[in-house]
Structures are given as structure tokens and as C-alpha cells.
Design an enzyme around this catalytic site. Structure first.
Site, PDB file in Angstrom:
ATOM      1  N   TYR A 130      -7.175   9.175 -12.555  1.00  0.00           N
ATOM      2  CA  TYR A 130      -6.541   9.701 -11.337  1.00  0.00           C
ATOM      3  C   TYR A 130      -6.502  11.244 -11.360  1.00  0.00           C
ATOM      4  O   TYR A 130      -6.780  11.901 -10.352  1.00  0.00           O
ATOM      5  CB  TYR A 130      -5.138   9.111 -11.254  1.00  0.00           C
ATOM      6  CG  TYR A 130      -4.344   9.424 -10.023  1.00  0.00           C
ATOM      7  CD1 TYR A 130      -4.542   8.720  -8.832  1.00  0.00           C
ATOM      8  CD2 TYR A 130      -3.340  10.394 -10.047  1.00  0.00           C
ATOM      9  CE1 TYR A 130      -3.763   8.978  -7.709  1.00  0.00           C
ATOM     10  CE2 TYR A 130      -2.563  10.658  -8.933  1.00  0.00           C
ATOM     11  CZ  TYR A 130      -2.783   9.955  -7.768  1.00  0.00           C
ATOM     12  OH  TYR A 130      -2.012  10.219  -6.657  1.00  0.00           O
TER      13      TYR A 130
ATOM     14  N   LYS B 250      -8.222  13.624  -8.668  1.00  0.00           N
ATOM     15  CA  LYS B 250      -7.420  14.546  -7.842  1.00  0.00           C
ATOM     16  C   LYS B 250      -7.825  16.005  -8.066  1.00  0.00           C
ATOM     17  O   LYS B 250      -7.692  16.841  -7.165  1.00  0.00           O
ATOM     18  CB  LYS B 250      -5.926  14.324  -8.103  1.00  0.00           C
ATOM     19  CG  LYS B 250      -5.409  12.972  -7.575  1.00  0.00           C
ATOM     20  CD  LYS B 250      -5.786  12.752  -6.108  1.00  0.00           C
ATOM     21  CE  LYS B 250      -4.930  11.711  -5.429  1.00  0.00           C
ATOM     22  NZ  LYS B 250      -5.390  11.439  -4.037  1.00  0.00           N
TER      23      LYS B 250
HETATM   24  P1  NAP Z   1       0.293   3.785  -1.106  1.00  0.00           P
HETATM   25  O1  NAP Z   1       1.681   3.565  -0.587  1.00  0.00           O
HETATM   26  O2  NAP Z   1      -0.198   2.941  -2.217  1.00  0.00           O
HETATM   27  O3  NAP Z   1      -0.698   3.697   0.143  1.00  0.00           O
HETATM   28  C1  NAP Z   1      -2.068   3.852  -0.018  1.00  0.00           C
HETATM   29  C2  NAP Z   1      -2.763   3.097   1.070  1.00  0.00           C
HETATM   30  O4  NAP Z   1      -4.193   3.271   0.890  1.00  0.00           O
HETATM   31  C3  NAP Z   1      -2.496   1.583   1.024  1.00  0.00           C
HETATM   32  O5  NAP Z   1      -2.158   1.094   2.285  1.00  0.00           O
HETATM   33  C4  NAP Z   1      -3.820   1.020   0.520  1.00  0.00           C
HETATM   34  O6  NAP Z   1      -4.126  -0.276   1.013  1.00  0.00           O
HETATM   35  C5  NAP Z   1      -4.806   2.026   1.100  1.00  0.00           C
HETATM   36  N1  NAP Z   1      -6.105   1.924   0.448  1.00  0.00           N
HETATM   37  C6  NAP Z   1      -6.376   1.714  -0.874  1.00  0.00           C
HETATM   38  N2  NAP Z   1      -7.684   1.625  -1.087  1.00  0.00           N
HETATM   39  C7  NAP Z   1      -8.285   1.761   0.124  1.00  0.00           C
HETATM   40  C8  NAP Z   1      -9.628   1.748   0.547  1.00  0.00           C
HETATM   41  N3  NAP Z   1     -10.643   1.574  -0.308  1.00  0.00           N
HETATM   42  N4  NAP Z   1      -9.890   1.917   1.870  1.00  0.00           N
HETATM   43  C9  NAP Z   1      -8.892   2.080   2.753  1.00  0.00           C
HETATM   44  N5  NAP Z   1      -7.591   2.107   2.407  1.00  0.00           N
HETATM   45  C10 NAP Z   1      -7.286   1.954   1.102  1.00  0.00           C
HETATM   46  O7  NAP Z   1       0.102   5.295  -1.601  1.00  0.00           O
HETATM   47  P2  NAP Z   1       0.838   6.661  -1.190  1.00  0.00           P
HETATM   48  O8  NAP Z   1       1.860   6.944  -2.227  1.00  0.00           O
HETATM   49  O9  NAP Z   1       1.211   6.676   0.243  1.00  0.00           O
HETATM   50  O10 NAP Z   1      -0.353   7.687  -1.476  1.00  0.00           O
HETATM   51  C11 NAP Z   1      -1.180   8.219  -0.446  1.00  0.00           C
HETATM   52  C12 NAP Z   1      -2.055   9.326  -1.044  1.00  0.00           C
HETATM   53  O11 NAP Z   1      -1.231  10.341  -1.610  1.00  0.00           O
HETATM   54  C13 NAP Z   1      -2.963   8.833  -2.184  1.00  0.00           C
HETATM   55  O12 NAP Z   1      -4.186   9.524  -2.125  1.00  0.00           O
HETATM   56  C14 NAP Z   1      -2.196   9.228  -3.418  1.00  0.00           C
HETATM   57  O13 NAP Z   1      -3.041   9.362  -4.520  1.00  0.00           O
HETATM   58  C15 NAP Z   1      -1.586  10.540  -2.971  1.00  0.00           C
HETATM   59  N6  NAP Z   1      -0.396  10.942  -3.735  1.00  0.00           N
HETATM   60  C16 NAP Z   1       0.732  10.165  -3.767  1.00  0.00           C
HETATM   61  C17 NAP Z   1       1.836  10.587  -4.520  1.00  0.00           C
HETATM   62  C18 NAP Z   1       3.126   9.795  -4.587  1.00  0.00           C
HETATM   63  O14 NAP Z   1       4.021  10.204  -5.346  1.00  0.00           O
HETATM   64  N7  NAP Z   1       3.299   8.702  -3.872  1.00  0.00           N
HETATM   65  C19 NAP Z   1       1.762  11.787  -5.231  1.00  0.00           C
HETATM   66  C20 NAP Z   1       0.598  12.543  -5.181  1.00  0.00           C
HETATM   67  C21 NAP Z   1      -0.480  12.111  -4.428  1.00  0.00           C
HETATM   68  P3  NAP Z   1      -3.724  -1.614   0.204  1.00  0.00           P
HETATM   69  O15 NAP Z   1      -2.254  -1.688   0.301  1.00  0.00           O
HETATM   70  O16 NAP Z   1      -4.412  -2.697   0.936  1.00  0.00           O
HETATM   71  O17 NAP Z   1      -4.204  -1.379  -1.208  1.00  0.00           O
END
Ligand code: NAP
Length: 252
Positions: free
Chosen positions: A153, A157
Site C-alpha cells: 500500500y 500510494k
Molecule cells: P473504503 O471505505 O474501503 O471504500 C473504498 C471503495 O472502493 C469501496 O466501496 C470498494 O468497493 C471500492 N473499490 C475497491 N476496489 C475497487 C475496484 N477495483 N473498482 C472500483 N471500486 C473499487 O475506503 P476509504 O477509506 O473510503 O478509502 C478511499 C481512498 O482513500 C482509498 O484510495 C484509500 O486508500 C484512501 N485512504 C484512506 C484512508 C483512511 O484512513 N480511510 C487514509 C488514507 C488514504 P468494495 O466495497 O466492493 O470493495
């Protein structure tokens, strides 16, 4: 062209940060394509945007699959409008210490974050360059600076940051900006999943994280949506190739 006639695409937008960004861009006046793996899972976000007076479309697509991406972007252009804002947000985690990490876990993370952002951006950029205006926002992470258990990851990133800066250089002359947001701890299913994996309650996990964050709280999707709204705005045309850490302090 004003924001009210522009179309934005947000990937991974059925929940979490993506859903927050989709709602915010719709409130800003964009028509918003809500992309996620499962089209049915996008419908509640689309309905919410509609109920608030906005315009949105649910689109099922796998961002790591070339045909799926092509079909999704063509459908969005036909049914909602030619997209000139793209938020590459879809993401997964497959955490493991290096010595236990499998090639499958490595590839899965690279495919969604890097290949997915590449395929989506390549599919959408033609609409932006034709319009002479575009905004690309990519989701990086504080993990880009290194994080135990996240070799895959963190590499993805950090890769997103190099990708973003290169887009800024290549597409700038067409009126297209590219920037990255690097969130710290945000309360979503992704961080809840991490809490489950290490075997502690989400509230306890959040409290432990908040104790290390200068603003003394964990983040919410709306915190990231606010930054995305800025990068997508008309007035942000001279801001490009930047990485904005949205983490409640200088590091997570
Ligand atoms: P999340 O709640 O897990 O949501 C991610 C979404 O992306 C889910 O609905 C997932 O669908 C979808 N997804 C996964 N693989 C996919 C694909 N191949 N094609 C289309 N959609 C797909 O994550 P989040 O926390 O909102 O994170 C969103 C972004 O922010 C990510 O890039 C993550 O790395 C980044 N981020 C998050 C955090 C944090 O603390 N939460 C921190 C830094 C960066 P499914 O449910 O069907 O798998």
C-alpha cells in the site's frame, strides 16, 4: 463552461471517502458519476444526491479492468455528460508484514490503486484536453511515507504521487491540473477493517489514533471532500502537481 454543466467521476464512491467526495462535488454543482464495483451499492449515494437536488449516475465498474473502465467512461459521457473532473479514490488494503506478504496481496493493491488510476485517467483525459479544462484528484495516503505492514500500500500510494506530478507536467498545457490528497486516519470501512484485523474495537482504535494527531481527533470523509472540492474548483487552475496531506497535523 461553469461548474453547473460539468461532469465529475468519483471511483470507489459507494461508501467512505468516495461517497463523501461525490456528495460534496454534487453540492458544488457537478453532475457526478458514482463508480464502484457493485452498481447496486452506488444507488443510495445517487439517490441521496438526487434528493438534495443534484444529478448523479450509478456505474458498476472495476477500475483495474481495461474494458470495464472504457465501457464505464463511455456510458458516463453518453448518459451524464463528458467528464472533466476525475477523482481516483477506489482502493483496497491487503496488509501484512513483508515476510508474510504474498505476491497476490502485492498485485491486488498495485492493480486497484496504480493500474486503476492509470486506466481511469487515460480513459477520461481525452474529454479534458478537448474541453481545454480538467481537474484530476488522486488519493494518496500518509502511508506513502512508510507504514509497518503496508509495503504494498505504501509503495502504491507513493507511486500515486509520482503519477500525479507527471500528469501535471503532461496535461498542464491543456488546462488540466492534477493533484493528490494524502489523508491520515479517516473513519471509514477501511480503517474499521484494520481495527478488526488487529483485534481491537473501532472506538478504541480511533481513540488511540486521535491521541497521536495534533488536532486531537480522527478525520471524516467530509474532511477529504473539502480538499477535493478545492482542487476541483474553477479557481484552483494554478495549483498543480501538489500533494496535500490532510491528516490533522504534519504527519499521521
Ligand atoms: P473504503 O471505505 O474501503 O471504500 C473504498 C471503495 O472502493 C469501496 O466501496 C470498494 O468497493 C471500492 N473499490 C475497491 N476496489 C475497487 C475496484 N477495483 N473498482 C472500483 N471500486 C473499487 O475506503 P476509504 O477509506 O473510503 O478509502 C478511499 C481512498 O482513500 C482509498 O484510495 C484509500 O486508500 C484512501 N485512504 C484512506 C484512508 C483512511 O484512513 N480511510 C487514509 C488514507 C488514504 P468494495 O466495497 O466492493 O470493495
Amino acid at each position: 463552461m461553469s461548474t453547473t454543466t460539468r461532469t465529475a467521476v468519483v471511483t470507489g464512491a459507494a461508501r467512505g471517502i468516495g461517497a463523501g467526495v461525490a456528495r460534496r462535488l454534487a453540492a458544488d454543482g457537478f453532475a457526478v458519476a458514482v463508480i464502484d464495483l457493485d452498481e447496486a451499492a452506488c444507488k443510495p449515494v445517487v439517490q441521496e444526491i438526487g434528493a438534495a437536488g443534484g444529478r448523479a449516475l450509478a456505474v458498476g465498474a472495476d477500475v483495474s479492468d481495461e474494458q470495464s473502465v472504457q465501457a464505464a467512461v463511455e456510458r458516463i459521457a453518453a448518459e451524464l455528460g463528458e467528464p472533466t473532473v476525475l477523482v481516483n479514490n477506489a482502493g483496497i488494503i491487503r496488509d501484512n508484514l513483508l515476510f508474510r506478504m504474498t505476491p497476490g496481496e502485492w498485485d491486488a493493491v498495485m492493480n486497484v490503486h496504480l493500474r486503476g488510476s492509470f486506466l481511469m485517467t487515460r480513459a477520461v483525459q481525452g474529454y479534458m484536453t478537448t474541453a481545454g479544462w480538467g481537474r484530476i484528484v488522486n488519493l494518496s495516503s500518509t502511508s506513502a511515507l512508510g507504514n509497518r505492514g503496508q509495503a504494498n500500500y505504501a509503495a502504491a500510494k507513493a507511486g500515486i504521487q509520482g503519477f500525479t506530478k507527471t500528469l501535471a507536467i503532461e496535461l498542464g498545457k491543456f488546462g488540466v491540473t492534477a493533484n493528490a490528497i494524502a489523508p491520515g486516519f479517516i473513519e471509514t470501512e477501511m480503517t474499521a477493517e484494520t481495527a478488526r484485523r488487529i483485534g481491537i474495537g473501532f472506538e478504541e482504535f480511533k481513540a488511540a489514533a486521535a491521541a497521536e494527531i495534533p488536532v486531537a481527533r480522527t478525520g471524516k470523509p467530509a474532511d477529504i471532500a473539502h480538499a477535493a472540492s478545492f482542487f476541483a474548483s474553477e479557481g484552483a487552475g494554478f495549483v498543480s502537481g501538489q500533494v496535500l496531506y490532510v491528516a490533522g497535523g504534519p504527519k499521521s
